[in-house]
Design a protein around this motif. Structure first.
Motif, mmCIF file in Angstrom:
data_model
loop_
_atom_site.group_PDB
_atom_site.id
_atom_site.type_symbol
_atom_site.label_atom_id
_atom_site.label_comp_id
_atom_site.label_asym_id
_atom_site.label_seq_id
_atom_site.Cartn_x
_atom_site.Cartn_y
_atom_site.Cartn_z
ATOM 1 N N HIS A 13 0.844 -1.213 0.000
ATOM 2 C CA HIS A 13 0.000 0.000 0.000
ATOM 3 C C HIS A 13 0.871 1.252 0.000
ATOM 4 N N HIS B 155 -6.417 -0.348 5.421
ATOM 5 C CA HIS B 155 -6.422 0.183 6.799
ATOM 6 C C HIS B 155 -7.133 -0.750 7.786
ATOM 7 N N HIS C 137 1.558 5.194 -2.356
ATOM 8 C CA HIS C 137 1.017 6.144 -3.333
ATOM 9 C C HIS C 137 2.173 6.922 -3.936
ATOM 10 N N MET D 205 2.819 9.356 2.921
ATOM 11 C CA MET D 205 2.272 10.074 4.077
ATOM 12 C C MET D 205 2.777 9.464 5.381
HETATM 13 ZN ZN LIG Z 1 -3.473 4.958 1.211
#
Ligand SMILES: [Zn+2]
Length: 261
Positions: free
Chosen positions: A10, A170, A12, A225
C-alpha cells in the motif's frame, strides 16, 4: 534471506491533493525501498486517478512501473459518479503487466459502499479476476464521510461476489470499524486486510496472528504520508513466529496480487 524480500502492499505516488507528503515521486519511493529492503510495492493509485479518473492518472503509474524495472505495481480506480467511463479505460489496460487491481474510495467519492452504483465495478473485477481494493475506516467525528466506508457496508457485495479477492485497506480503521473488518476477513474466504496508515493498535499482529497465517493480512505503509518503518518494526518485533512475520511482510501480498516475484 538476504536479498530484499519485503512487499509494501500500500503506497502512493504523484499528486497528493490535501495530504502532506514531501517525497511523492517514484524515484524517491525506489530510493526509500532500497534503503529499507523493500523489493516491491503496490501503488494504490495517485490522487489524479481518484479525482479525475484512471484515464488521467494511470498513464503516469504505468511509466513508474516501467522506470522502476517492474518494482512498483499499481491499481486503477473506479468512481461511481462517472459510471462505466472509468471501466472503459481499465478495459484498455487489461493484461498490462503492472496492473493488479481496482481501488474504490467511498468517502472521497461521497457514495456509500453499499450503493447499487458500485455494481459495475464488482462485476468487472469478477469477470476479469482482478483484486478489488477499498478504503475502509471507522466512524470519525472529524471526518463524517468515513462512515461511507464502514466494513459492514460491503458484506452484501462480498456475499454476491464470493470469488472476488477483496482487500479492505487500513483494516477498517479503529474501534468498531476494525472489529467489523476482522470479522469479515475471518468469515469470508476472499476478504483480506492491510495494516496501512495510522492504525497503531498495540499488539495488532499478535491479535491477528491467525489471519496472518491464513494469508489474510499484509504489510502496507501508506507511503509517502507514513514512514514504512513504523509498521515494519511493529511486525518484526511482534511476538509471533518468524514464519508468520514472513507471511505478513511478503507471502500474503504475493498471493493476493499474484505477483510474479
Ligand atoms: Zn493509502
Amino acid at each position: 534471506m538476504k536479498a530484499p524480500f519485503i512487499i509494501d502492499a500500500h503506497v502512493h505516488t504523484g499528486f497528493m491533493n490535501g495530504f502532506f507528503a514531501e517525497e511523492t515521486d517514484a524515484a524517491s519511493l525506489v530510493r526509500r525501498m532500497d534503503s529499507l529492503g523493500i523489493a516491491v510495492s503496490v501503488n494504490l493509485c495517485d490522487m489524479i486517478s481518484i479525482t479525475r479518473g484512471p484515464a488521467s492518472g494511470v498513464p503516469a503509474l504505468i511509466e513508474d512501473f516501467e522506470h522502476s524495472d517492474g518494482r512498483i505495481y499499481y491499481c486503477g480506480t473506479f468512481d461511481p459518479g462517472r459510471g462505466t467511463e472509468d471501466l472503459r479505460y481499465l478495459e484498455k489496460i487489461l493484461g498490462q503487466p503492472g496492473f493488479r487491481g481496482i481501488k474504490i474510495h467511498p468517502p472521497w467519492h461521497k457514495v456509500s459502499a453499499d450503493s447499487h452504483s458500485y455494481e459495475p465495478v464488482w462485476k468487472f473485477a469478477a469477470d476479469n479476476d482482478l483484486v478489488l481494493v477499498s478504503h475502509t475506516w471507522s466512524y470519525s467525528s472529524y471526518n463524517p464521510a468515513q462512515a461511507l466506508s464502514l466494513p459492514g457496508l460491503f458484506e452484501g457485495w462480498i456475499k454476491k461476489y464470493p470469488k472476488t479477492r477483496f482487500l479492505m485497506t487500513h483494516a477498517g480503521g479503529r474501534g468498531d470499524g476494525h472489529a467489523q473488518a476482522v470479522r469479515l476477513a475471518s468469515d469470508y474466504e476472499n476478504v483480506y486486510l492491510d495494516c496501512a496508515g495510522d492504525i497503531y493498535i498495540p499488539d495488532l499482529f499478535v491479535k491477528l496472528e491467525k489471519l496472518a497465517d491464513g494469508g489474510k493480512i499484509m504489510f502496507g505503509s501508506d507511503w509517502p504520508m507514513m514512514d514504512p518503518r513504523a509498521h515494519m518494526s511493529h511486525i518484526m518485533l511482534a511476538g509471533i513466529p518468524a514464519g508468520s512475520k514472513l507471511k505478513v511482510l511478503r507471502t500474503n501480498a504475493v498471493n493476493l496480487y499474484r505477483l510474479p516475484v
